[in-house]
Enzyme design. Structure first.
Site, PDB file in Angstrom:
ATOM      1  CD  GLU A   1       0.123 -27.242  13.375  1.00 47.09           C
ATOM      2  OE1 GLU A   1       0.324 -26.570  14.404  1.00 47.09           O
ATOM      3  OE2 GLU A   1       0.629 -26.948  12.264  1.00 47.09           O
TER       4      GLU A   1
ATOM      5  CB  ALA B   1       0.986  -5.951   5.357  1.00 47.00           C
ATOM      6  CB  ILE B   2       0.676  -7.000  10.577  1.00 44.95           C
ATOM      7  CG1 ILE B   2       0.911  -8.352   9.895  1.00 44.95           C
ATOM      8  CG2 ILE B   2      -0.049  -7.216  11.909  1.00 44.95           C
ATOM      9  CD1 ILE B   2       1.861  -9.267  10.655  1.00 44.95           C
TER      10      ILE B   2
ATOM     11  CD  GLU C   1       7.698   2.152   9.870  1.00 43.45           C
ATOM     12  OE1 GLU C   1       8.906   1.880   9.979  1.00 43.45           O
ATOM     13  OE2 GLU C   1       6.787   1.303   9.965  1.00 43.45           O
TER      14      GLU C   1
ATOM     15  N   GLY D   1       7.059  -6.507  12.852  1.00 46.74           N
ATOM     16  CA  GLY D   1       7.644  -7.596  12.081  1.00 46.74           C
ATOM     17  C   GLY D   1       7.522  -8.933  12.778  1.00 46.74           C
TER      18      GLY D   1
ATOM     19  CB  ALA E   1       0.026 -17.248   2.765  1.00 49.47           C
TER      20      ALA E   1
ATOM     21  CG  HIS F   1     -16.269   0.384 -20.817  1.00 48.64           C
ATOM     22  ND1 HIS F   1     -15.642   1.349 -20.074  1.00 48.64           N
ATOM     23  CD2 HIS F   1     -17.515   0.855 -21.097  1.00 48.64           C
ATOM     24  CE1 HIS F   1     -16.466   2.377 -19.905  1.00 48.64           C
ATOM     25  NE2 HIS F   1     -17.621   2.098 -20.516  1.00 48.64           N
TER      26      HIS F   1
END
Length: 484
Positions: free
Chosen positions: A35, A202-203, A222, A290, A338, A463
């Site tokens: 990492e 989504a972001i 968009e 993206g 993820a 219910h």
């Protein structure tokens, strides 16, 4: 001398990487993970988790503003942007620490630095390119105690899990001050009065929802004909009406042509897709068009690892074109989620172990967007089913017909299911409304079990719950709906 030889080395510690490391250790592999910046990757530190913390703060703020709708009283309702961000960063730090604990628990070695593959079986690690975090900078993830440092390492199997980063459009590059990516959008020093979001995946939609709830004037642009392009058209249209009702302005089939920046504002020139141009001046812009895979500086070109449109090409169990080198998660291509990365990693190491795991069926991977209202889906959309010339049955059930939704004060939403008319196979499920991200797993399980409408109709749902709508939508597809 530190140990430099392993069975498996994983490059990247995001959800795909660290889960893969845990499963590899469980299977008896001597495992290390490399990492360069922060354990848990983008998802835990700057993506999935801290954004949900922000959205939760916005949700509670919304409910406090409408306390009288629940017979309650809340006066002088306000928010502290710094405190909202601080809570989000604390959530990220807690999970970052949790990944470190899991690595230690499973005896996974952490190598701190930036990795490159010199040859199959050989990984070189140099010092990380990022300076240590400074106080108040908002980053997390200093090198954990006991981690290994730069050097040469060996492993029979090398798994690339380097994730992805925001895509940048030429001429519309983020500058971190006026034009943000999700990094800057997650830790603002103040909430802008006006905001343009470029991209409605989504972001983009999650940030549009968050900032609108906190009072910003929000506009979304968009380029495609519908917002949330991956979603069923009927669900996306329902969501659009909800967003517009909340005051979000939306342009579809439109394109941002240029930005003109001033000291503390940006003027965007927008091609509205109808032959006209509009200009919009806002305090901040979020670029959410993206992401692209992190394939650079890994040595892939030298090794002739095959890539396609910025992602590494793999087979059904993560093998690349070069033996001994694998790739999982976002860097291995869509869907960029993820949970896909985690499962892909498990499949990869189980295949290395010789366990013959089931290859991933990407059609059965659910997608969730945590805006208000929430959106969740799995499988084929109605449009995709028709394009495949399938004979289908479609069932719908609105939230307004559900007692629990009405009691919650969340009666605006829709559950939609799609069945194969000949076999009764559940082909897809799509939802918009409160808590649908927690409901979608029921349909995912059903599809994995190859459930037909008969089993769902004979299943007793509790219910009062929101989940009852899942059965009612199935009943509607077969002309048996009860509560609408």
């Amino acid at each position: 001398m530190p140990d430099t030889s392993f069975d498996i080395i994983i490059i990247g510690s995001g959800p795909g990487g660290y889960v893969t490391a845990i499963r590899a250790a469980q299977l008896g592999f001597k495992t290390a993970i490399v990492e360069r910046e922060y354990l848990g990757g983008i998802c835990l530190n700057w993506g999935c988790i801290p954004t949900k913390a922000l959205l939760r703060s916005a949700e509670i703020f919304h409910y406090l503003q409408h306390a009288k709708n629940y017979g309650l009283s809340a006066e002088k309702v306000a928010y502290d942007p710094a405190a909202v961000v601080k809570r989000s960063r604390a959530v990220a730090k807690r999970l970052n620490d949790g990944v470190g604990f899991l690595m230690k628990k499973n005896k996974v070695s952490i190598i701190w630095g930036e990795a490159a593959i010199e040859a199959p079986g050989k990984v070189s690690v140099k010092p990380p390119p990022y300076p240590p975090p400074r106080a108040g900078e908002g980053r997390v993830g200093e090198a954990p105690k006991g981690s290994l440092g730069p050097g040469s390492y060996q492993a029979k199997h090398i798994i690339i899990a380097t994730g992805a980063r925001p895509h940048v459009l030429a001429g519309l590059e983020p500058d971190k001050k006026l034009i943000w990516t999700y990094f800057e959008a997650m830790a603002p020093d103040r909430v802008p009065k006006s905001l343009l979001v470029v991209g409605s995946g989504a972001i983009g939609i999650e940030f549009a929802s968050f900032y609108r709830t906190l009072g910003a004037e929000v506009t979304v642009v968009e380029i495609l004909p519908q917002i949330l392009p991956a979603e069923d058209a009927e669900i996306a249209a329902f969501a659009r009406k909800s967003f517009e009702k909340k005051g979000i302005k939306i342009f579809t089939g439109a394109k941002v042509q240029k930005f003109d920046k001033e000291a503390d504002r940006v003027t965007a020139t927008i091609d509205d897709g109808k032959g006209g141009r509009q200009t919009l001046t806002v305090e901040r812009v979020i670029s959410a068009v993206g992401v692209v895979g992190n394939v650079e500086n890994l040595g892939l070109e030298k090794l002739s690892v095959k890539t396609d449109r910025g992602f590494i090409v793999t087979d059904s169990v993560g093998r690349t074109s070069v033996p001994g080198i694998y790739a999982i998660g976002d860097v291995a291509g869509p869907p960029l989620l993820a949970h896909k990365a985690e499962h892909e990693g498990v499949i990869c190491v189980e295949a290395i172990k010789g366990l013959d795991p089931h290859p991933m069926n990407k059609r059965l991977i659910p997608g969730c967007t945590y805006c208000a209202p929430q959106i969740a889906s799995v499988g084929l959309t109605e449009e995709a089913a028709k394009e495949q010339k399938l004979e289908i049955r479609v069932g719908r059930f609105p939230f307004v017909g559900n007692g629990k939704a009405i009691a919650l004060g969340e009666d605006q939403g829709l559950v939609k299911v799609i069945f194969d008319k000949k076999t009764g196979q559940l082909l897809g499920a799509h939802m918009v409304g409160a808590e649908v991200t927690e409901l979608i797993q029921g349909y995912v399980i059903a599809m994995n079990l190859e459930t037909t409408e008969e089993e769902l109709i004979h299943t007793v749902f509790p219910h009062p719950t929101l989940s009852e709508m899942m059965k009612e939508a199935v009943l509607d597809a077969y002309g048996r709906v009860l509560n609408i």
